[in-house]
Every structure is written in structure tokens, then in C-alpha cells.
Design an enzyme around this catalytic site. Structure first.
Site, mmCIF file in Angstrom:
data_model
loop_
_atom_site.group_PDB
_atom_site.id
_atom_site.type_symbol
_atom_site.label_atom_id
_atom_site.label_comp_id
_atom_site.label_asym_id
_atom_site.label_seq_id
_atom_site.Cartn_x
_atom_site.Cartn_y
_atom_site.Cartn_z
ATOM 1 N N GLU A 1 33.048 32.570 -13.558
ATOM 2 C CA GLU A 1 31.817 31.760 -14.180
ATOM 3 C C GLU A 1 30.688 31.300 -13.185
ATOM 4 O O GLU A 1 29.747 31.574 -13.550
ATOM 5 C CB GLU A 1 32.162 31.143 -15.417
ATOM 6 C CG GLU A 1 32.748 31.627 -16.461
ATOM 7 C CD GLU A 1 34.277 31.842 -16.400
ATOM 8 O OE1 GLU A 1 34.868 31.521 -15.421
ATOM 9 O OE2 GLU A 1 35.118 31.839 -17.330
ATOM 10 N N GLU B 1 41.033 33.500 -19.670
ATOM 11 C CA GLU B 1 41.288 32.424 -20.725
ATOM 12 C C GLU B 1 42.041 32.821 -21.915
ATOM 13 O O GLU B 1 42.643 31.992 -22.529
ATOM 14 C CB GLU B 1 39.780 31.844 -20.931
ATOM 15 C CG GLU B 1 39.266 30.982 -19.757
ATOM 16 C CD GLU B 1 37.759 30.659 -20.004
ATOM 17 O OE1 GLU B 1 36.904 31.648 -20.432
ATOM 18 O OE2 GLU B 1 37.596 29.554 -19.985
ATOM 19 N N ALA C 1 33.497 36.924 -21.281
ATOM 20 C CA ALA C 1 32.597 37.064 -22.119
ATOM 21 C C ALA C 1 31.623 37.871 -21.999
ATOM 22 O O ALA C 1 31.326 38.279 -20.798
ATOM 23 C CB ALA C 1 31.972 35.633 -22.440
ATOM 24 N N GLY D 1 36.431 34.806 -19.695
ATOM 25 C CA GLY D 1 37.154 34.801 -21.006
ATOM 26 C C GLY D 1 38.272 35.620 -20.958
ATOM 27 O O GLY D 1 39.185 35.399 -22.057
HETATM 28 N N1 CAA Z 1 29.837 41.474 -19.709
HETATM 29 C C1 CAA Z 1 29.216 42.385 -19.994
HETATM 30 N N2 CAA Z 1 29.343 43.481 -19.629
HETATM 31 C C2 CAA Z 1 30.314 43.705 -18.794
HETATM 32 C C3 CAA Z 1 31.084 42.578 -18.237
HETATM 33 C C4 CAA Z 1 30.859 41.340 -18.889
HETATM 34 N N3 CAA Z 1 31.679 40.357 -18.663
HETATM 35 N N4 CAA Z 1 32.146 42.921 -17.246
HETATM 36 C C5 CAA Z 1 31.839 44.408 -17.104
HETATM 37 N N5 CAA Z 1 30.812 44.585 -17.912
HETATM 38 C C6 CAA Z 1 30.162 46.095 -17.903
HETATM 39 C C7 CAA Z 1 29.103 46.155 -16.843
HETATM 40 O O1 CAA Z 1 27.940 45.763 -17.008
HETATM 41 C C8 CAA Z 1 29.129 47.966 -16.879
HETATM 42 O O2 CAA Z 1 28.494 48.399 -17.793
HETATM 43 P P1 CAA Z 1 27.134 49.514 -17.623
HETATM 44 O O3 CAA Z 1 28.265 50.532 -17.285
HETATM 45 O O4 CAA Z 1 26.595 49.603 -18.882
HETATM 46 O O5 CAA Z 1 26.470 49.025 -16.466
HETATM 47 C C9 CAA Z 1 30.877 48.184 -17.200
HETATM 48 O O6 CAA Z 1 31.271 47.037 -17.823
HETATM 49 C C10 CAA Z 1 31.546 48.553 -16.151
HETATM 50 O O7 CAA Z 1 31.583 47.497 -15.017
HETATM 51 P P2 CAA Z 1 31.179 47.549 -13.348
HETATM 52 O O8 CAA Z 1 30.019 48.587 -13.366
HETATM 53 O O9 CAA Z 1 30.546 46.205 -13.044
HETATM 54 O O10 CAA Z 1 32.284 47.761 -12.895
HETATM 55 P P3 CAA Z 1 33.005 47.692 -11.507
HETATM 56 O O11 CAA Z 1 34.293 48.182 -11.412
HETATM 57 O O12 CAA Z 1 31.921 47.863 -10.280
HETATM 58 O O13 CAA Z 1 33.119 45.912 -11.350
HETATM 59 C C11 CAA Z 1 34.094 43.767 -12.226
HETATM 60 C C12 CAA Z 1 34.245 45.180 -12.193
HETATM 61 C C13 CAA Z 1 34.272 43.310 -11.003
HETATM 62 C C14 CAA Z 1 34.938 43.308 -13.292
HETATM 63 C C15 CAA Z 1 32.512 43.561 -12.707
HETATM 64 O O14 CAA Z 1 32.297 44.348 -13.883
HETATM 65 C C16 CAA Z 1 32.506 41.995 -12.954
HETATM 66 O O15 CAA Z 1 32.309 41.259 -11.926
HETATM 67 N N6 CAA Z 1 32.167 41.692 -14.284
HETATM 68 C C17 CAA Z 1 31.765 40.419 -14.886
HETATM 69 C C18 CAA Z 1 32.819 39.286 -14.721
HETATM 70 C C19 CAA Z 1 32.552 38.060 -15.232
HETATM 71 O O16 CAA Z 1 31.660 37.230 -14.600
HETATM 72 N N7 CAA Z 1 33.084 37.508 -16.138
HETATM 73 C C20 CAA Z 1 32.864 36.163 -16.621
HETATM 74 C C21 CAA Z 1 32.063 36.309 -17.728
HETATM 75 S S1 CAA Z 1 31.485 34.710 -18.362
HETATM 76 C C22 CAA Z 1 32.766 34.153 -19.349
HETATM 77 O O17 CAA Z 1 33.742 34.792 -19.386
HETATM 78 C C23 CAA Z 1 32.516 32.738 -20.053
HETATM 79 C C24 CAA Z 1 33.594 32.099 -20.484
HETATM 80 O O18 CAA Z 1 34.221 31.317 -19.980
HETATM 81 C C25 CAA Z 1 34.067 32.481 -21.985
#
Ligand code: CAA
Length: 258
Positions: free
Chosen positions: A132, A112, A65, A109
């Protein structure tokens, strides 16, 4: 309909939806989810489509998400908006068979959403996780429920409590992914599987999907009754007559979906 966050096309009898928000690793923002709901509904209603493939990009199926979108929400906002409900459940309500073709990150998400598909074909590059807890919440789109049903308590607890990411081979070993394929073969494998399904009797495919899903939602006795009724009902279809006649006549069946 033009989409901002999706690429949508049909390949023969297969509907293909590719999440396309690469700058944010296909983070599932609300407008993307609304588009996905619309695209899925359109394929479900299209008689020419017998199965659907949902995929992402090379780096990410979806990284979850949209954290930036939800960071400021209050509890009241979440309840009022029914957050992670409207639209999010569309994939799990699709009546036609749905295959998730996953390369790169399928986190939160994203994992999921992949689990809402009927099965997952993973590229060797795929990484699955429910991280999460690392951002102060828990899975909200079925992660605790579908993951536990798919892989059992030990692995689900491991993934949900530690937030650790698993690779494609571990995902296949534990029953989260149905198959692992080389990254450059991912879409072809998924399209071939979907086309094969779309070539079966369509009513049988709907019934098969509904019956397997019943195994996760009811008791064994109820599930067996449901299966038996569906099995019996299929003897009222033209496809059953054609399929069995074709077997006896040693030819390929020409199913009509009737
Ligand atoms: N939401 C919003 N933006 C996201 C995102 C997310 N879930 N995942 C990645 N992005 C964005 C980053 O902010 C970044 O944007 P900017 O360039 O504008 O800063 C871009 O995508 C590229 O990401 P990274 O620079 O972080 O890339 P990376 O290769 O260094 O890392 C990653 C990749 C490990 C996937 C890392 O992006 C990450 O940890 N993302 C979040 C993963 C996460 O926590 N997901 C769970 C979300 S909560 C959820 O999903 C609730 C639910 O159950 C429905």
C-alpha cells in the site's frame, strides 16, 4: 445464490469459496466483498459444513483492494462509507474454522484477507506483501495489526514500510503461512486439512478457534481463564464422552456435534 465474482461449492463437510475475478487478479471490489460476506454467512449457518476453505486462482489469491475503484475517493467518502469495514471483516468473524489456500499474489487486501483466516496454506508460487505504501496509503484491512502479531515487529515493519513482496518459503519461515505445498497440491492439501477439522467434535473446533484467537486479544491471565472455562465446558458435550470412550475402546469416535 448465483455469484458473479465467486465460485462456491461444498465438498463433503467443507465449504469452498474461490475468488473468481481473474481479469483483475481477484482485486477485491465492493461487489466481490459483498458476495464473500454472503457466502461466508451461508456456510457459517449451514450445519452440514464444519470448516471452510477460501482460495483464489493460480495467478492470484487476490492482488488487493480494487485500486481503480478507490482511486477517486475522498477522506469524507471513506468515513461516510466506512470503507474497508462493512463486509471486509466477515472472514474474521466466521465462527467455523477457515483456511486460506493461497497461490500467486496475496497483496494488500489480499494478504490481509488471507490473514483473517485461521491459517494459511501457501502454494510454492504464493507471494505475500503489503504494498500500500507504494501507492500512497497504508494497509487498511488489518495488515499492520495482524501481520505484526503473526510475524513480529521487524518483519512487519520491513514489509509495510518497503512494500516488498515475500515468497512462500519466507512466509512459512516467519510464521505467516502454516505450510508450503506444491502448487498442484494446494487445494487437495487445504481440503484435506479442512475435512480433518470438520471431522472433529464441532463444538471443540469452535472452542479451539475462539481460545487461540483470545491469545491475540487479551492478557495472558484472561486468556488462560477463557481457555480453562472453555475446556471445562466441553465436558458437558456428548462429543467429549464419545471421544474419550472411543480412545479407551480403541475405535474411531463418531462425533455428533452435540
Ligand atoms: N486493483 C485493481 N486492479 C488490479 C489490481 C488491484 N489491486 N491488481 C491488479 N489489477 C488489474 C490490473 O490493473 C490489470 O488490469 P488491466 O488488464 O485492465 O490493465 C490486471 O489486473 C492484471 O494486472 P497487471 O497487468 O498489473 O499484472 P502484472 O502481472 O503485470 O502485475 C501485480 C501483477 C504485481 C500484482 C500488479 O497487478 C500490482 O502491483 N497490483 C496492485 C497490487 C497492490 O498495490 N495491492 C494493494 C492495493 S491497496 C489495498 O489493498 C488497500 C488495503 O489495505 C485494503
Amino acid at each position: 445464490m448465483p455469484y458473479q465474482y465467486l465460485n462456491v461449492e461444498t465438498k463433503g463437510p467443507v465449504g469452498v469459496i474461490a475468488l473468481d475475478r481473474p481479469d483483475a487478479l481477484n482485486a477485491l471490489c465492493t461487489p466481490l466483498i459483498k458476495e464473500l460476506e454472503a457466502a461466508l454467512a451461508a456456510f457459517d449457518a449451514d450445519d452440514a459444513v464444519g470448516a471452510v476453505v477460501l482460495t483464489g486462482g493460480e495467478r492470484a489469491f487476490a492482488a488487493g483492494a480494487d485500486i481503480k475503484e478507490m482511486a477517486g475517493k475522498t477522506y469524507a467518502d471513506c468515513v461516510r462509507e466506512n470503507f474497508i469495514t462493512d463486509g471486509w471483516e466477515a472472514a474474521s468473524h466466521l465462527r467455523k474454522p477457515l483456511i486460506a489456500a493461497v497461490a500467486g499474489y496475496a497483496l494488500g487486501g489480499g494478504c490481509e484477507l488471507a490473514m483473517m483466516a485461521d491459517f494459511i496454506i501457501a502454494a510454492e508460487t504464493a507471494k505475500f506483501g503489503q504494498p500500500e505504501i507504494t501507492i500512497g496509503v497504508i494497509p487498511g484491512a488489518g495488515g499492520t495489526q495482524r501481520l505484526a502479531r503473526a510475524v513480529g515487529k521487524a518483519k512487519a515493519m520491513d514489509m509495510v514500510l518497503t512494500g516488498r513482496t515475500i515468497d512462500a518459503h519466507e512466509a512459512e519461515r516467519i510464521g505467516l503461512a502454516a505450510r508450503v505445498v506444491p502448487a498442484d497440491a494446494l487445494l487437495d492439501e487445504a481440503l484435506a486439512a479442512a475435512a480433518r477439522i470438520a471431522g472433529m467434535g464441532r463444538l471443540a473446533a469452535l472452542a479451539a478457534k475462539a481460545a487461540v484467537n483470545a491469545a491475540f486479544e487479551t492478557t495472558l491471565a484472561e486468556g488462560l481463564r477463557f481457555e480453562r472455562q472453555s475446556f471445562h465446558a466441553l465436558f458437558s458435550t456428548a462429543d467429549q464422552k464419545e471421544g474419550m470412550a472411543a480412545f479407551a475402546e480403541k475405535r474411531k469416535p463418531a462425533f455428533t456435534g452435540r
